[in-house]
Write a protein that holds these residues in place. Structure first.
Motif, PDB file in Angstrom:
ATOM      1  N   GLY A 138       0.815  -1.397  -0.229  1.00 57.77           N
ATOM      2  CA  GLY A 138      -0.003   0.066   0.012  1.00 57.77           C
ATOM      3  C   GLY A 138       0.758   1.157  -0.116  1.00 57.77           C
ATOM      4  N   ALA A 140       3.191   2.200   2.372  1.00 55.64           N
ATOM      5  CA  ALA A 140       3.155   2.810   3.779  1.00 55.64           C
ATOM      6  C   ALA A 140       4.668   2.859   3.868  1.00 55.64           C
ATOM      7  N   ASN A 147       7.612   6.350   3.195  1.00 57.02           N
ATOM      8  CA  ASN A 147       6.130   6.222   3.171  1.00 57.02           C
ATOM      9  C   ASN A 147       5.895   7.083   1.945  1.00 57.02           C
ATOM     10  N   ASN A 149       2.476   7.583   0.982  1.00 57.90           N
ATOM     11  CA  ASN A 149       1.000   8.103   1.374  1.00 57.90           C
ATOM     12  C   ASN A 149       1.158   9.189   1.826  1.00 57.90           C
ATOM     13  N   ASP A 150       2.201   9.869   2.490  1.00 60.73           N
ATOM     14  CA  ASP A 150       1.919  11.258   2.997  1.00 60.73           C
ATOM     15  C   ASP A 150       2.506  12.301   2.281  1.00 60.73           C
ATOM     16  N   LEU A 294      -1.531   8.020  -4.673  1.00 60.24           N
ATOM     17  CA  LEU A 294      -1.555   7.452  -3.565  1.00 60.24           C
ATOM     18  C   LEU A 294      -2.142   8.306  -2.305  1.00 60.24           C
ATOM     19  N   GLY A 295      -1.951   9.543  -2.544  1.00 61.73           N
ATOM     20  CA  GLY A 295      -2.300  10.517  -1.512  1.00 61.73           C
ATOM     21  C   GLY A 295      -1.298  11.575  -0.932  1.00 61.73           C
TER      22      GLY A 295
END
Length: 307
Positions: A138, A140, A147, A149-150, A294-295
């Protein structure tokens, strides 16, 4: 008891003849195998012979196959050929999507539902095959693996920044790779153990984690002379050098005092492969968009928002 002296004996309880073998008073019965089991066994032998005739099966026969080490079989079956055909079919099925992706901005991708769906599917597949081993399925990450995602980025989080990082890698063998190197202050004898302890406290103070104000005060002097050139005096870092932000409470190698001390002592740095030449340009485009989505991706117009 020898076979010569054995007389056929019938077991009194089962009515079955014995084989003449006896151990500690226990006699072996001469019980035949069930016929259904025998027919299955004979059937497997017949099947094996038929399989060897039709399929690649017999090793050690040079010149009888494309690989030169086994029989071809009458079907001339090859899983390698089947995989090649499947990959070609997959490439053909993705051709239209990749053609639409070429040159598209991240805004165009996000505003086109069909293109967005294609990018997410193609990017996820490429990520799973090439990136998930380090960054997790994912994205992470883990200790030592960022990571994704951040919104914390060492080298920038715009679509273009991510694309560049993927193409050229980080500390890879590519001539245009992104490169930075933190000194191993303890291992190479640049700082003493006590100085590293003090610097660790000062670094932790950026995030309010220091428990020794006096040590942090001593560490500030060393930090400004040894670390501020890359990490800046306020610890905010410098993306042009790939120097992490030390004041955002995000820790690639851990925030425990011993982990911070170890980081300064040994000067760790990760390596990410350069995917140019290993993945197609279209796949890198899809992968960059996928990582952005992804974010944690950044809008180029708004500028950096994290590390």
């Amino acid at each position: 008891m020898s076979d010569e002296n054995h007389k056929i004996e019938t077991d009194a309880h089962s009515g079955t003849e014995t084989t003449g073998h006896e151990w500690d008073g226990i006699k072996e019965l001469d019980t035949p195998l069930p016929r259904w089991w025998l027919w299955i066994f004979y059937g497997t032998i017949v099947w094996a012979v038929i399989y060897m005739i039709f399929m690649p099966a017999i090793p050690g026969l040079p010149g009888m196959s494309a690989d030169g080490d086994h029989s071809r079989g009458l079907r001339n079956h090859s899983e390698r050929a089947n995989v090649a055909i499947a990959m070609e079919a997959l490439h053909d099925s993705r051709a239209e999507g990749f053609a639409r992706l070429e040159g598209a901005s991240i805004a165009q991708i996000e505003n086109d539902p069909s293109l967005l769906g294609f990018v997410l599917a193609a990017g996820e597949a490429a990520f799973g095959d090439n990136c998930a081993t380090c960054h997790g399925s994912g994205g992470a990450g883990a200790i030592g693996y960022p990571n994704l995602n951040d919104d914390v980025w060492l080298w920038g989080g715009t679509y273009e920044d991510i694309h560049t990082t993927l193409r050229f890698g980080i500390r890879a063998e590519h001539l245009d790779t992104r490169f930075s190197q933190m000194p191993a202050y303890g291992r190479d004898g640049i700082l003493t153990t006590a100085e590293i302890r003090d610097v660790s406290e000062y670094v932790l103070s950026f995030s309010g984690l220091s428990e020794d104000a006096e040590a942090a005060a001593r560490g500030q002097v060393t930090f400004e002379s040894q670390c501020a050139a890359c990490h800046m005096e306020d610890g905010s870092g410098d993306r042009f050098q790939g120097a992490p932000n030390l004041a955002d409470a995000e820790w690639l190698y851990g925030s425990d005092p011993e982990q911070v001390y170890s980081t300064i002592y040994r000067g760790p740095y990760g390596v990410m492969p350069a995917w140019e030449g290993r993945l197609s340009d279209q796949t890198i485009d899809a992968l960059a968009a996928y990582v952005f989505l992804l974010g944690g991706g950044e809008d180029a117009a708004s500028g950096p928002t994290g590390q």
